[in-house]
Scaffold this motif. Structure first.
Motif, PDB file in Angstrom:
ATOM      1  N   LEU A 298       0.849  -1.185   0.000  1.00 40.52           N
ATOM      2  CA  LEU A 298       0.000   0.000   0.000  1.00 40.52           C
ATOM      3  C   LEU A 298       0.882   1.231   0.000  1.00 40.52           C
ATOM      4  N   ARG A 299       0.399   2.264  -0.639  1.00 50.90           N
ATOM      5  CA  ARG A 299       1.091   3.556  -0.615  1.00 50.90           C
ATOM      6  C   ARG A 299       0.147   4.622  -0.085  1.00 50.90           C
ATOM      7  N   ALA A 300       0.707   5.556   0.665  1.00 51.20           N
ATOM      8  CA  ALA A 300      -0.050   6.691   1.192  1.00 51.20           C
ATOM      9  C   ALA A 300       0.827   7.924   1.101  1.00 51.20           C
ATOM     10  N   ASP A 301       0.331   8.945   0.438  1.00 50.12           N
ATOM     11  CA  ASP A 301       1.095  10.183   0.240  1.00 50.12           C
ATOM     12  C   ASP A 301       2.448   9.907  -0.409  1.00 50.12           C
ATOM     13  N   GLY A 302       2.451   8.955  -1.334  1.00 52.50           N
ATOM     14  CA  GLY A 302       3.662   8.648  -2.073  1.00 52.50           C
ATOM     15  C   GLY A 302       4.644   7.748  -1.357  1.00 52.50           C
ATOM     16  N   GLU A 303       4.327   7.357  -0.125  1.00 49.95           N
ATOM     17  CA  GLU A 303       5.241   6.538   0.665  1.00 49.95           C
ATOM     18  C   GLU A 303       4.689   5.123   0.831  1.00 49.95           C
ATOM     19  N   VAL A 304       5.589   4.140   0.875  1.00 45.31           N
ATOM     20  CA  VAL A 304       5.192   2.759   1.111  1.00 45.31           C
ATOM     21  C   VAL A 304       4.771   2.583   2.566  1.00 45.31           C
ATOM     22  N   VAL A 305       3.636   1.940   2.779  1.00 47.28           N
ATOM     23  CA  VAL A 305       3.118   1.687   4.122  1.00 47.28           C
ATOM     24  C   VAL A 305       3.638   0.345   4.609  1.00 47.28           C
ATOM     25  N   ARG A 306       4.309   0.343   5.743  1.00 46.32           N
ATOM     26  CA  ARG A 306       4.839  -0.898   6.316  1.00 46.32           C
ATOM     27  C   ARG A 306       4.067  -1.331   7.552  1.00 46.32           C
ATOM     28  N   GLN A 307       3.372  -0.408   8.209  1.00 45.96           N
ATOM     29  CA  GLN A 307       2.509  -0.719   9.341  1.00 45.96           C
ATOM     30  C   GLN A 307       1.137  -0.137   9.018  1.00 45.96           C
ATOM     31  N   PRO A 308       0.213  -0.928   8.490  1.00 49.90           N
ATOM     32  CA  PRO A 308      -1.046  -0.383   7.955  1.00 49.90           C
ATOM     33  C   PRO A 308      -2.042   0.055   9.023  1.00 49.90           C
ATOM     34  N   GLU A 309      -2.330   1.341   9.035  1.00 53.58           N
ATOM     35  CA  GLU A 309      -3.485   1.822   9.778  1.00 53.58           C
ATOM     36  C   GLU A 309      -4.733   1.478   8.963  1.00 53.58           C
ATOM     37  N   PHE A 310      -5.889   1.507   9.603  1.00 50.68           N
ATOM     38  CA  PHE A 310      -7.112   1.091   8.911  1.00 50.68           C
ATOM     39  C   PHE A 310      -7.387   1.954   7.688  1.00 50.68           C
ATOM     40  N   HIS A 311      -7.177   3.269   7.816  1.00 49.41           N
ATOM     41  CA  HIS A 311      -7.507   4.142   6.690  1.00 49.41           C
ATOM     42  C   HIS A 311      -6.586   3.906   5.504  1.00 49.41           C
ATOM     43  N   HIS A 312      -5.351   3.441   5.743  1.00 50.59           N
ATOM     44  CA  HIS A 312      -4.472   3.086   4.631  1.00 50.59           C
ATOM     45  C   HIS A 312      -5.096   1.968   3.809  1.00 50.59           C
ATOM     46  N   LEU A 313      -5.552   0.942   4.522  1.00 51.84           N
ATOM     47  CA  LEU A 313      -6.175  -0.197   3.858  1.00 51.84           C
ATOM     48  C   LEU A 313      -7.471   0.206   3.170  1.00 51.84           C
ATOM     49  N   PHE A 314      -8.331   0.889   3.911  1.00 53.36           N
ATOM     50  CA  PHE A 314      -9.659   1.176   3.370  1.00 53.36           C
ATOM     51  C   PHE A 314      -9.610   2.089   2.147  1.00 53.36           C
ATOM     52  N   LYS A 315      -8.821   3.129   2.186  1.00 54.81           N
ATOM     53  CA  LYS A 315      -8.795   4.066   1.061  1.00 54.81           C
ATOM     54  C   LYS A 315      -8.325   3.409  -0.227  1.00 54.81           C
TER      55      LYS A 315
END
Length: 343
Positions: free
Chosen positions: A227-244
């Protein structure tokens, strides 16, 4: 709160392919999905494309080409708000065996699953014929000749039974025969609407809550999820990272391969998703790569696996999470990445 995605008419199909090696078959310990997707793309193009086609973007048959529609899709005419989308999701997911077995002897079955989404279900015969040709030509690290023994329709909402979330596990429903090497016939298949699957899964996940309020869920990430958020790779997913990412993927699948974009409050959903808390996380990062057979370039297939438990007002998100069990989430879903289960 269950509007939009729960009422979606987007179709879902889940199929099991069984290959019987005619000689020792050698496969990767990991990234078996890369082997399947790469081999399929080669066989599919050989089955569909005319000699004059050097580039699907300028092919004279681009408007009616199954390969273009499934493997290299582009926005349909008039889709102005989607025309800038450079990463159109592929409407198929290969689910390779998750074991590290690398050797299958003659007669030993090699099985994998295929998820088809929306209009892609109409192209199931091309998947069957492509893998029949690929098996005969040679599959795996040693290009071992195989037989496509059979293809079965698993059915994601078995009548009188529980949803086939883990269809490869013991006790899963027996697939309905779609193709058999014995008679070489292709039989009609059925598909399930996303709404049917969602209703079944939401009822199952909610069964323990007396008043219908869902305050806690555990997501088990089964294959590497990127998953990516704000251009960065997510290594510890918060719920909103997954859901969006899930919200955007499902909407795009509906737009390109269903009846159109979903009518949902995407911004509001995203804001409410940010209020969901992480209770616990046992996450591991897996480094994986693939090499393109066409360009010889190395591409990342890394991602996280493990369990994460979330807490908060979760009920309105359950339909999305349920559909994501089949659609997968994040990058490289066609290879089988981004698979999870909700518990």
């Amino acid at each position: 709160m269950f509007e939009a995605v729960a009422r979606s008419a987007l179709r879902i199909g889940l199929f099991r392919f069984t290959l019987a090696p005619l000689q020792t078959l050698l496969v990767p310990a990991v990234n078996k999905g890369n082997m399947l997707r790469g081999g399929f793309g080669h066989a599919f193009r050989g089955l569909c494309c005319i000699p004059q086609c050097k580039d699907t973007r300028i092919c004279p048959l681009v408007g009616s080409c199954p390969y273009k529609a499934v493997f290299e899709p582009s926005p349909p005419p008039g889709a102005e708000f989607l025309s800038k989308n450079q990463d159109i999701p592929r409407p198929f997911v290969f689910r390779a065996p998750q074991t590290r077995q690398t050797r299958f002897e003659k007669g030993e079955r090699f099985e994998f699953e295929l998820v088809l989404i929306g209009h892609a279900i109409d192209f199931l015969p091309y998947f069957v014929l492509s893998f029949r040709a690929l098996a005969a030509e040679g599959l795996g690290l040693n290009r071992a000749r195989c037989t496509l023994e059979k293809v079965g329709d698993i059915g994601v909402v078995p009548v009188g039974g529980e949803p086939a979330v883990a269809a490869v596990s013991d006790g899963a429903p027996r697939p309905r025969l779609i193709y058999s090497a014995e008679d070489q016939l292709l039989r009609a298949t059925e598909s399930t609407s996303a709404g049917e699957w969602i209703k079944s899964r939401v009822q199952q996940v909610s069964s323990g809550s007396g008043n219908g309020a869902i305050q806690r869920v555990t997501i088990r990430f089964l294959t590497p999820t990127l998953l990516r958020a704000d251009g960065e790779v997510v290594r510890q997913p918060e719920f909103h990272h997954l859901f969006k990412r899930l919200r955007d993927r499902i909407n795009a699948l509906g737009a390109f391969f269903g009846d159109g974009p979903l009518d949902a409050d995407f911004r509001g959903l995203g804001e409410r998703a940010e209020k969901i808390r992480t209770v616990s996380a046992q996450i591991n990062w897996l480094e994986r790569f693939r090499t393109s057979s066409r360009t010889r370039q190395r591409h990342e297939l890394s991602g996280f696996v493990g369990d994460t438990t979330y807490e908060g007002e979760l009920r309105e998100f359950l339909p999305w999470l349920a559909l994501g069990e089949l659609a997968h989430v994040g990058k490289h879903t066609a290879w089988g990445n981004g698979r999870y289960e909700v518990g």
